[in-house]
Design a protein around this motif. Structure first.
Motif, mmCIF file in Angstrom:
data_model
loop_
_atom_site.group_PDB
_atom_site.id
_atom_site.type_symbol
_atom_site.label_atom_id
_atom_site.label_comp_id
_atom_site.label_asym_id
_atom_site.label_seq_id
_atom_site.Cartn_x
_atom_site.Cartn_y
_atom_site.Cartn_z
ATOM 1 N N ALA A 34 -6.112 -20.926 -28.874
ATOM 2 C CA ALA A 34 -6.172 -19.525 -28.457
ATOM 3 C C ALA A 34 -6.288 -19.426 -26.945
ATOM 4 O O ALA A 34 -5.639 -18.594 -26.308
ATOM 5 C CB ALA A 34 -7.347 -18.830 -29.137
ATOM 6 N N LEU A 65 -3.519 -18.007 -24.000
ATOM 7 C CA LEU A 65 -3.875 -16.912 -23.100
ATOM 8 C C LEU A 65 -3.393 -17.135 -21.677
ATOM 9 O O LEU A 65 -3.074 -16.196 -20.979
ATOM 10 C CB LEU A 65 -5.392 -16.773 -23.041
ATOM 11 C CG LEU A 65 -6.055 -15.900 -24.087
ATOM 12 C CD1 LEU A 65 -7.522 -15.778 -23.763
ATOM 13 C CD2 LEU A 65 -5.406 -14.532 -24.096
ATOM 14 N N ASN A 101 -4.264 -3.819 -21.100
ATOM 15 C CA ASN A 101 -5.175 -4.687 -21.830
ATOM 16 C C ASN A 101 -6.443 -4.982 -21.052
ATOM 17 O O ASN A 101 -7.271 -5.741 -21.486
ATOM 18 C CB ASN A 101 -4.505 -6.016 -22.155
ATOM 19 C CG ASN A 101 -3.525 -5.866 -23.280
ATOM 20 O OD1 ASN A 101 -3.726 -5.032 -24.142
ATOM 21 N ND2 ASN A 101 -2.465 -6.632 -23.240
ATOM 22 N N ARG A 151 -9.918 -5.152 -19.824
ATOM 23 C CA ARG A 151 -11.237 -4.744 -20.259
ATOM 24 C C ARG A 151 -12.246 -5.499 -19.425
ATOM 25 O O ARG A 151 -11.977 -6.600 -18.969
ATOM 26 C CB ARG A 151 -11.447 -4.996 -21.749
ATOM 27 C CG ARG A 151 -11.208 -6.401 -22.214
ATOM 28 C CD ARG A 151 -11.650 -6.560 -23.644
ATOM 29 N NE ARG A 151 -10.664 -6.140 -24.596
ATOM 30 C CZ ARG A 151 -10.959 -5.681 -25.814
ATOM 31 N NH1 ARG A 151 -12.209 -5.567 -26.185
ATOM 32 N NH2 ARG A 151 -10.025 -5.332 -26.665
ATOM 33 N N MET A 171 -9.822 -16.863 -20.176
ATOM 34 C CA MET A 171 -11.122 -16.242 -20.424
ATOM 35 C C MET A 171 -11.977 -16.294 -19.173
ATOM 36 O O MET A 171 -12.979 -17.000 -19.112
ATOM 37 C CB MET A 171 -11.841 -16.983 -21.565
ATOM 38 C CG MET A 171 -11.213 -16.815 -22.898
ATOM 39 S SD MET A 171 -11.516 -15.186 -23.574
ATOM 40 C CE MET A 171 -13.075 -15.478 -24.371
ATOM 41 N N LEU A 202 -9.544 -3.656 -32.100
ATOM 42 C CA LEU A 202 -9.813 -4.432 -30.889
ATOM 43 C C LEU A 202 -10.607 -3.631 -29.873
ATOM 44 O O LEU A 202 -11.197 -4.194 -28.973
ATOM 45 C CB LEU A 202 -8.498 -4.883 -30.250
ATOM 46 C CG LEU A 202 -7.752 -5.993 -30.960
ATOM 47 C CD1 LEU A 202 -6.492 -6.329 -30.200
ATOM 48 C CD2 LEU A 202 -8.632 -7.226 -31.063
ATOM 49 N N ILE A 236 -0.995 -7.152 -29.062
ATOM 50 C CA ILE A 236 -1.036 -8.512 -29.573
ATOM 51 C C ILE A 236 -1.725 -9.440 -28.577
ATOM 52 O O ILE A 236 -2.474 -10.321 -28.939
ATOM 53 C CB ILE A 236 0.398 -8.996 -29.875
ATOM 54 C CG1 ILE A 236 1.018 -8.121 -30.962
ATOM 55 C CG2 ILE A 236 0.415 -10.443 -30.299
ATOM 56 C CD1 ILE A 236 0.246 -8.088 -32.255
ATOM 57 N N ARG A 237 -1.477 -9.189 -27.309
ATOM 58 C CA ARG A 237 -2.171 -9.997 -26.320
ATOM 59 C C ARG A 237 -3.667 -9.731 -26.363
ATOM 60 O O ARG A 237 -4.485 -10.636 -26.198
ATOM 61 C CB ARG A 237 -1.617 -9.699 -24.934
ATOM 62 C CG ARG A 237 -2.491 -10.279 -23.906
ATOM 63 C CD ARG A 237 -1.886 -10.847 -22.680
ATOM 64 N NE ARG A 237 -3.033 -11.271 -21.884
ATOM 65 C CZ ARG A 237 -3.019 -12.220 -21.012
ATOM 66 N NH1 ARG A 237 -1.926 -12.841 -20.774
ATOM 67 N NH2 ARG A 237 -4.109 -12.551 -20.368
ATOM 68 N N GLY A 238 -4.034 -8.471 -26.585
ATOM 69 C CA GLY A 238 -5.444 -8.164 -26.765
ATOM 70 C C GLY A 238 -6.005 -8.933 -27.947
ATOM 71 O O GLY A 238 -7.126 -9.408 -27.922
ATOM 72 N N SER A 252 -4.987 -11.859 -29.046
ATOM 73 C CA SER A 252 -5.217 -13.278 -28.784
ATOM 74 C C SER A 252 -6.445 -13.449 -27.905
ATOM 75 O O SER A 252 -7.173 -14.426 -28.026
ATOM 76 C CB SER A 252 -3.977 -13.924 -28.163
ATOM 77 O OG SER A 252 -3.626 -13.264 -26.991
ATOM 78 N N LEU A 253 -6.702 -12.472 -27.028
ATOM 79 C CA LEU A 253 -7.922 -12.516 -26.236
ATOM 80 C C LEU A 253 -9.135 -12.469 -27.143
ATOM 81 O O LEU A 253 -10.077 -13.252 -27.025
ATOM 82 C CB LEU A 253 -7.935 -11.323 -25.273
ATOM 83 C CG LEU A 253 -8.814 -11.475 -24.045
ATOM 84 C CD1 LEU A 253 -8.086 -12.286 -22.993
ATOM 85 C CD2 LEU A 253 -9.192 -10.122 -23.494
ATOM 86 N N SER A 254 -9.098 -11.522 -28.098
ATOM 87 C CA SER A 254 -10.216 -11.407 -29.015
ATOM 88 C C SER A 254 -10.368 -12.656 -29.858
ATOM 89 O O SER A 254 -11.478 -13.114 -30.124
ATOM 90 C CB SER A 254 -10.025 -10.205 -29.938
ATOM 91 O OG SER A 254 -10.313 -9.033 -29.250
ATOM 92 N N ALA A 255 -9.221 -13.199 -30.274
ATOM 93 C CA ALA A 255 -9.276 -14.401 -31.107
ATOM 94 C C ALA A 255 -9.898 -15.545 -30.331
ATOM 95 O O ALA A 255 -10.748 -16.270 -30.861
ATOM 96 C CB ALA A 255 -7.869 -14.776 -31.571
ATOM 97 N N ALA A 256 -9.487 -15.691 -29.074
ATOM 98 C CA ALA A 256 -10.036 -16.768 -28.267
ATOM 99 C C ALA A 256 -11.540 -16.584 -28.095
ATOM 100 O O ALA A 256 -12.325 -17.523 -28.229
ATOM 101 C CB ALA A 256 -9.350 -16.805 -26.902
ATOM 102 N N ARG A 257 -11.938 -15.346 -27.846
ATOM 103 C CA ARG A 257 -13.351 -15.074 -27.650
ATOM 104 C C ARG A 257 -14.138 -15.378 -28.915
ATOM 105 O O ARG A 257 -15.188 -16.020 -28.895
ATOM 106 C CB ARG A 257 -13.523 -13.607 -27.266
ATOM 107 C CG ARG A 257 -14.953 -13.226 -27.054
ATOM 108 C CD ARG A 257 -15.068 -11.780 -26.634
ATOM 109 N NE ARG A 257 -16.336 -11.248 -27.052
ATOM 110 C CZ ARG A 257 -16.567 -10.715 -28.225
ATOM 111 N NH1 ARG A 257 -15.599 -10.632 -29.100
ATOM 112 N NH2 ARG A 257 -17.763 -10.261 -28.540
ATOM 113 N N ALA A 278 -13.265 -17.339 -31.386
ATOM 114 C CA ALA A 278 -13.281 -18.779 -31.668
ATOM 115 C C ALA A 278 -14.301 -19.475 -30.781
ATOM 116 O O ALA A 278 -15.035 -20.352 -31.230
ATOM 117 C CB ALA A 278 -11.887 -19.371 -31.442
#
Lengths: 1022, 1022
Positions: free
Chosen positions: A674, A678, A687, A689, A784, B600, B663-665, B667-672, B674
């Protein structure tokens, strides 16, 4: 035929296993979470003395002088190796611990060194566990119904599924020393507690239902073939006889279960002793089938079947297979005649139409090994429930009257289909874990398990496949389809083929089935006990305790109750698919574990067994899934539901086991993947935030000085987005590792309290300023990264003699600007609301003076997502000057906010140029006097001084005027957001800058100073 | 009834839209990837003058003096606002750019300000697009087949699906200003290019097939009801007539399609002009249905149906509905009689059995609005293909002869089922995007789109629902089930109900259907053009070009070809499910986009339309999916397959569009997520894998000094695991941001070349040493931290006068130890193999002197996973001393490695205590002289000097002896791995330490010095 070898699992065995997973001498770090590991390490007697011994022996070792500083924490190889030998002994002799614990254990089992070979330790147990009741009771019937080709397909599907699973299991089993514990341990240690628990319970339920299936099988043999007279209930009509039989099964099954449970309870050791007897029964039975088949080539056994037209007749209800018999030259009606006609006369008018119009013939039930029946039995012949078995070749005149069975025709007792047969056959392929369950007793588990298991599966598969062909080519189709041998005088169908006598198979299969039942009933409670002792499923805890005699009494009781459920179902054909499901679930996860670990390429995944591949495991997984859904999609969903619930339950209970499972490796890989996805530059404005870096100050005792900064951060995020909390400890890194960890723990605790989800980063630096610069530079990873810094206001800066406090502050402001980060400085942060307060009214006021990216607009919107601020209203003020058209400005501003979809009251405050007030001069003077005092000699020319002065007055004028306006409008606001002016380019003005900020925010309760990061963060576009 | 409003999309409109997404004045960073954004910004005329203007007007502004340093980069609010006004104008007037580009455009369309209201702009277009051919041609039939209740269910399902989609769409459409472009733009901008492209093409295909469906509908009306004589092909028997009809449809359909395409090509503007005419047709038709229904209460229209028994007769093949007619007092056979009997006589023997045994009756086709037929039509009455329509209430005597249709009975032309009807009805619910497609023309799109769309859906839903009830309660069941009105003299069934005349509906529906077809055929090519111009699907590029007259000719051609495919299918009932699929796919993604963005909680997700909820969107998504699979699971799979392939294609082509998609948001959330899951302490030994921090040195030009370090890292990882590449730039962070970015880019390029997947972190520090300490401390995030440091050897340390080089080296060694990290120092790294070399033989030799966690064993294993090292053999040497039993040691070592599952040759080298050689003394002396020279005065007492000396000699002795043994055994090894001795505790010995390391590794080509991180990294346990 799945069941368990008795491998008692003990508390201590388990805990010492856990502690031995790593060779942990060298873990000298003092983190809190490692404590229990340490204790375990300390408890192990042979690890403890390492320090002292090393020091004595090796410190003055000449040849390793270069490493002498290490040797007190790092063992020399020679001493390690000598210890490893004990180590290995202890591991594999984990049972020795048991003896210390319970006296019974030593009585039951003397400590023996693991010395079993592949044949005795794996191959034969597997063979015994795989062969089973289905082969004797149902395989002929399956061949009859599905035909040879489809039967071969069924066998192939089931066997290749287990073969693939065996390959995956071999990989798992040979990936390191497996202490006693078997399949459940292997799976749970490689899939983690959640999956492990779910799979373990599936395996347990499967084994338990297997015991029910064996008992039902045994009762079926007993009541149908051995002692039919023992039946208690008798059906009056054919339909009733079915349900009577079920009731018989229930009664005898329950009795049998009780008996077996008692046997297991009092004499478990005999069960294991008898294993070879049971195996012998199986082998003799199978040999007798082959022998019978060969003999049938020349001398087929005499099993005539009586046919009426093309319909098969139940053979034991009449004597002669003819319509009439000649008794002393008089043709009288045969018993058969009397069954189909009204009694007492020979007139055909009173007879069944079909009976009259069709001939009675007698054909060979076992025509013997020949191509003829092979061809006849090639293709499937599925029947509906109650349908009469018909032989395709015979003539038959159909009559269209309502069909009456008369109890004379052999008919199908259940509707059959390919999918059903798959579910019924599958239990014959299970039992492949028997070898790995004995891992503790094997001389070389890593070699024996793969070889033995795979050989056993090959053997059984070949037997099944050849049996299918033999049955199909030796036995007449109607006999094959005749589940209970009604047409062959209630002989076991497979028995009719066997040589020398059907009784060999009837008795052989009866004993082997009873034995299998006993073994399942022995194995299942022990498995449950093992799961319970892992303590991952709290409600099972009670089943972990053994009673005084060492038996898992409670577990046995539960097992008995569940097995009783299976027995109440009463039909072998109904129970088999249930246990198929559970075993398939279990196999599925074995394959999954292997596939995941292979794909993740964990360095520790180095199975000695090399012939695995993730694609094979994946195929195996798919086959398990396919078989589940083929054999019964609703059972499959139920089984998956049960497994899912167990998973969620264990997850909910928060199993704290760290077994080094592949799942954790998976989440690591997922996180890495992931993150790598990114890293393609900063996100789009849409996007954006806030990703916060909160800079915390710690006091001398490493407590967080202003925890409200965290509160504010948590309110801003409303639980979403990245938060990194950073802090700097002044000191030397080489000495401050412990302090750093303590600080990290303190911050993490505070984050927990303030409900900030995020990461913590404490650095040790020689100067706080330096540490902050590095935090700002290097926190976060890849995509990140923080984009916003939150820091507190240096409250004591005026009083403090030490300029470092505010120098650090201004330096941080400069750094954030240089790094293109946004900055938020909440002033009077202690007055900020806690997470429990709720503002029921009031305003959040934004003073929008310069536009630097829209942070000012976005922040109140984000704050208002949080409960604390939800009821506040947002107001936006902007300043109009002389030449601005303030009415137009207000209109434009309102439009802009409308397009931003932000609800806010809009106000334009007119600020006309005015003369600089005396107060301004006074404040400027005060400020300059103060700073001059502090940096008297640093300035060179008076000229420059005057220039600065001029600018200072102007700035002070702005600050005073703006403050006047802001206080006037926003004195009662809940929060005032304000553009933060940038620090002066010239470092000389730093003190003045602090003063300006103070003047600007004077008289306001809560102020948030905001600087944008040099990019837009809000857009009107979709 | 889905089609498109004509909204031309132009190149420039799109690019200026992209550039306007952020207000990008302030993005003054100079990163490479932002360049195109910059250019766009610079190109926009109204953004360019900002700097100059600001400087002039505001710099000396008194009231904002405090912010004066900002104002050159951050605009004052008042000037921003005044610019925003222009900005808005330009955005919505994006069409103005077109005129500049192509002269035709200005001719075709004069620039008009967006001024349409909700009614004209959204409600009516939606209404017109939703109502469609199915209502007139199939709804009666659906009611007949499925019954009122199930029809209501079908309508409710379809309409609630579109309603939920409309809600999601409203949220997306009101989340910011939508420039011209419509639904496709909204979806692609909120889901990203991959999904956007897939959805866009689905929408395009749906619209294209819709045009085919409309054409087929129009031809059906034309051939069946308007001009039946026009049929070219005529079937001989009933079966043949079906295929003849299909051929007629194909021929006329293709002609019609060609005509329409020509109309679209030459006169697109007329199509739009006629829209209101088409709408009027629809409305008049609907009103006439209601009027007819009301009228039927009192005066039901005369549509008698002739029944034979309970079978419906085709009404146009005979005159009188009776078996006989009285012609001049003689009863003669009627035409009906002659159809069923052999001609020429009245004897019943020659007649069809069923005809003789049943009566001929005449019943009312339209009994009028009443409860009776309502009840009769309440439940479904699905038919098989060819089944004869029967009326349940009538008497019928069944005859068992083979059924002969005689072409006289009305029978079902296709088999029907609930699921089929869903697929056929769904196109009636589509068309909800018509409003949002006009976004560019709306006065207030954010209000009009939700209100208009939802109102239109409500209206149409109510009409459908009431029509179902009206049809069910007014029309006789057999007539309803009669698709082509055969029983009512080939009248359009819905026409029979209408008032004043059936012709109102026949003509009305014909025109509206033709209109709808024209509109679809106009809209689809434009949509394709828009997608092509986005340039995310390279092979579509050709369709982006318009010809000289501005029409997308190629796109029109493709659309025509695809529509022709639909026409060749020829059956409305077959084409409808196809387009249903594509529209459902599209709706599914609209719902998905809304759900994802809501969940998200991106700050930018602030739809003005408030009545959305992720659960509603999720429900909508599920309904779309369910409808897809209900109506046809294989079409569904095909449609998803097509969408999936498009997705993968776009992903593979590497669309570089940054649209700020959800979708990019994600993957950001997914990375966070994870990462947050990971943070629970260090991983278990089993999961340990090297996570590298590679410390790179850069030269003055910011080039990587030893790129082989990266090669080595990539070989070690074989593509898996975390790698962070760190480097330090000496300087002041405030001044070095650009340099830092340049360095980062250089390193990233090098990482690309060396195929290292990972992250890069360059820090600026005043001292390199300080920077390294901070990198070691703060690289990584949460659970994604490095556990191993890789650094190069300070080659020039002996020659260099500056002790900083090796001081930094030793300090780093100390830091890694303090931070519990492992350390690897590849010496002579330039001799290490590149990724292209392949060692075909040779050994990797491990000299295992002290055990510090097993790194030494693990590293060769990992290296051997890489192609370069695969063929190397691993050898492990360990050193036995006097008191060690070397034979036992070798055996133990072999066992240990066996249990570790690592294949290696094992050797124990005996090293006996020996006298210290003269050479050792000599080397020690040389070393000490050198270091003494360097730090002459630092030492205080001679005593201490001697103590050190003694230890130095011992150490040098070790180094010399070990080196001797190693060189002896491993001089030809490909790589030698060696324990790295720890640095002396006392900093005084640092120079000597370097010397020891040099002596230890002398004469070896490639050496890897390894220090463990203080924990086990390898375990024998599974």
């Amino acid at each position: 035929m799945p069941h368990f070898t008795v491998v008692p699992v003990k508390d201590r065995a388990q805990s010492s296993y856990d502690s031995l997973e790593g060779i942990n001498w060298v873990d000298y770090r003092d983190t809190g979470q490692d404590n229990h590991d340490h204790q375990d390490t300390v408890n192990s007697p042979f690890l403890n003395s390492a320090h002292a011994a090393n020091k004595k022996n090796d410190f003055y070792d000449r040849n390793l002088a270069l490493f002498e500083e290490e040797l007190d924490i790092r063992p020399k190889v020679s001493s390690l190796l000598s210890r490893l030998v004990n180590y290995t002994n202890i591991t594999q002799g984990a049972k020795e611990h048991e003896e210390e614990e319970s006296a019974e254990a030593s009585r039951r089992k003397t400590p023996k060194s693991p010395n079993m070979g592949t044949l005795m330790g794996v191959y034969l147990p597997c063979l015994q566990n795989i062969f089973g009741v289905i082969l004797f009771l149902r395989l002929t019937w399956i061949v009859g119904m599905a035909g040879i080709m489809q039967s071969l397909l069924i066998v192939l599907m089931c066997c290749s599924c287990t073969m693939l699973t065996a390959i995956s299991m071999s990989a798992i089993a040979t990936n390191g020393v497996v202490p006693a514990g078997g399949a459940y341990f292997m799976i749970s240690r490689s899939l983690g507690p959640e999956f492990g628990g779910a799979v373990g319970l599936c395996f347990y339920l499967g084994t338990t239902f297997a015991s029910a299936m064996y008992i039902l099988g045994a009762i079926e043999i007993f009541l149908k073939y051995l002692v039919p007279q023992a039946a208690i209930f008798h059906g009056t009509d054919p339909l009733g006889s079915d349900s009577a039989m079920l009731n018989n099964m229930r009664v005898y099954g329950s009795i049998c279960l009780t008996l077996m449970a008692v046997v297991v309870f009092v004499g478990v050791r005999y069960v294991n002793k008898l294993a070879s007897l049971f195996l012998a029964c199986v082998i003799i039975s199978i040999v007798s089938i082959y022998a019978g088949a060969i003999k049938s080539m020349t001398h087929p056994p005499e099993f005539p079947i009586c046919m009426l037209g093309n319909r098969t007749l139940v053979r034991d209800r009449f004597d002669v297979c003819a319509k009439t018999v000649i008794q002393g030259n008089i043709t009288v009606p045969s018993q058969l005649w009397e069954r189909f006609c009204l009694p007492g006369n020979m007139s055909s008018a009173q007879c069944d139409d079909y009976f009259i119009q069709n001939n009675v013939t007698e054909i060979q039930g076992i025509p013997g090994l020949a191509c003829v029946s092979l061809l006849e039995n090639m293709w499937g012949n599925y029947l509906q429930k109650g349908e009469i078995l018909e032989k395709a070749g015979l003539q038959s005149v159909d009559t269209h009257g309502a069909l009456d069975n008369f109890g004379m025709y052999v008919s199908a007792d259940i509707a059959t289909s390919f999918t059903l047969l798959v579910g019924i056959f599958f239990p014959s392929a299970t039992g492949i874990m028997a070898g790995s369950n004995r891992s503790g007793d094997l001389r070389d588990a890593q070699k024996s398990i793969p070889v033995g298991t795979i050989l056993a599966i090959t053997t059984t598969s070949l037997v099944y496949l050849s049996s299918v062909v033999l049955f199909g080519s030796c036995i007449e189709g109607v006999v094959l389809r005749d589940k209970f041998g009604d047409a062959v005088r209630k002989n076991l169908v497979v028995g009719t083929l066997s040589w020398p006598s059907p009784w060999v198979i009837v008795i052989g299969s009866f004993f082997s089935t009873v034995g299998a039942g006993l073994q399942s009933l022995t194995g299942a409670p022990r498995l449950l006990q093992a799961i319970a002792k892992d303590n991952i499923i709290p409600f099972l805890r009670v089943f972990g305790h053994g009673k005084t005699n060492g038996e898992p009494t409670w577990a046995l009781l539960l097992t008995g109750l569940i097995a009783e459920l299976g027995i109440l179902i009463a039909s072998l054909d109904m129970v088999a698919p249930i246990l198929s499901m559970f075993f398939l679930m279990c196999y599925l996860f074995v394959n999954l574990a292997c596939a995941v670990q292979t794909l993740l390429r964990t360095p520790n995944w180095r199975p000695r067994f090399k012939y695995y591949h993730w694609a094979l495991s994946f195929l195996g997984m798919s086959m398990c899934l396919a078989l589940m859904f083929i054999s019964s999609w609703y059972y499959a969903i139920v089984a998956m539901g049960i497994a899912g619930m167990i998973y969620k339950y264990i997850e909910y209970q928060g199993a704290e086991k760290e077994w080094g499972d592949g799942i954790r490796g998976l989440s690591l890989s997922a996180a890495r993947y992931a993150l790598l996805r990114l890293e393609v530059g900063p996100p789009h404005t849409k996007n954006w935030r806030p990703q916060l870096l909160v800079l915390l100050k710690l006091d001398e005792d490493l407590h967080v000085k202003y925890p409200r900064l965290l509160t504010f951060a948590s309110q801003l995020k409303a639980g979403k987005g990245l938060t990194i909390v950073g802090s700097v400890i002044q000191g030397n890194f080489l000495d401050s590792y412990g302090e750093m960890q303590a600080a990290e723990q303190a911050i993490k605790n505070m984050m927990e309290i303030e409900r900030v989800k995020g990461f913590c980063q404490v650095v040790v630096a020689s100067k706080v300023r330096e540490g902050i610069v590095h935090l700002i530079q290097s926190c976060g990873l890849g995509g990140m990264k923080h984009n916003t810094v939150v820091m507190g206001w240096p409250y004591g800066w005026r009083q403090s003699e030490d300029p470092r406090a505010w120098k650090t502050f201004i330096n941080t402001v400069r750094c954030t600007t240089a790094a293109h980060l946004a900055l938020m400085v909440p002033k009077n942060v202690s007055f900020y609301p806690s997470n429990h307060e709720r503002f029921t009214d009031g305003n959040i006021d934004v003073w929008w003076i310069v536009h630097d990216g829209g942070m000012l607009m976005l922040l109140p919107f984000l704050l208002k997502q949080h409960k604390v601020w939800r009821k506040c209203k947002m107001r936006i003020f902007t300043v109009a000057q002389m030449d601005d058209n303030s009415i137009q400005m207000k209109k434009d501003l309102a439009t802009f906010l409308y397009q931003l979809r932000i609800e806010a009251e809009v106000e334009v405050v007119e600020m006309h140029d005015s003369d600089i007030s005396a107060y301004t001069y006074e404040r400027t003077l005060m400020m300059e006097q103060r700073s001059q005092m502090l940096r008297q000699m640093r300035l060179s020319s008076a000229e420059r001084q005057r220039e600065v002065d001029q600018s200072n007055v102007r700035r002070m004028h702005t600050a005073v005027k703006l403050n006047e306006v802001i206080v006037n409008r926003s004195h009662d606001a809940r929060l005032v957001l304000l553009n933060m002016p940038g620090p002066p380019r010239n470092a000389d003005g730093d003190e003045n800058y602090m003063e300006f900020l103070e003047v600007l925010t004077e008289g306001l309760e809560r102020v948030l100073l905001v600087r944008g990061g040099g990019r837009e963060v809000i857009t009107i576009y979709s």
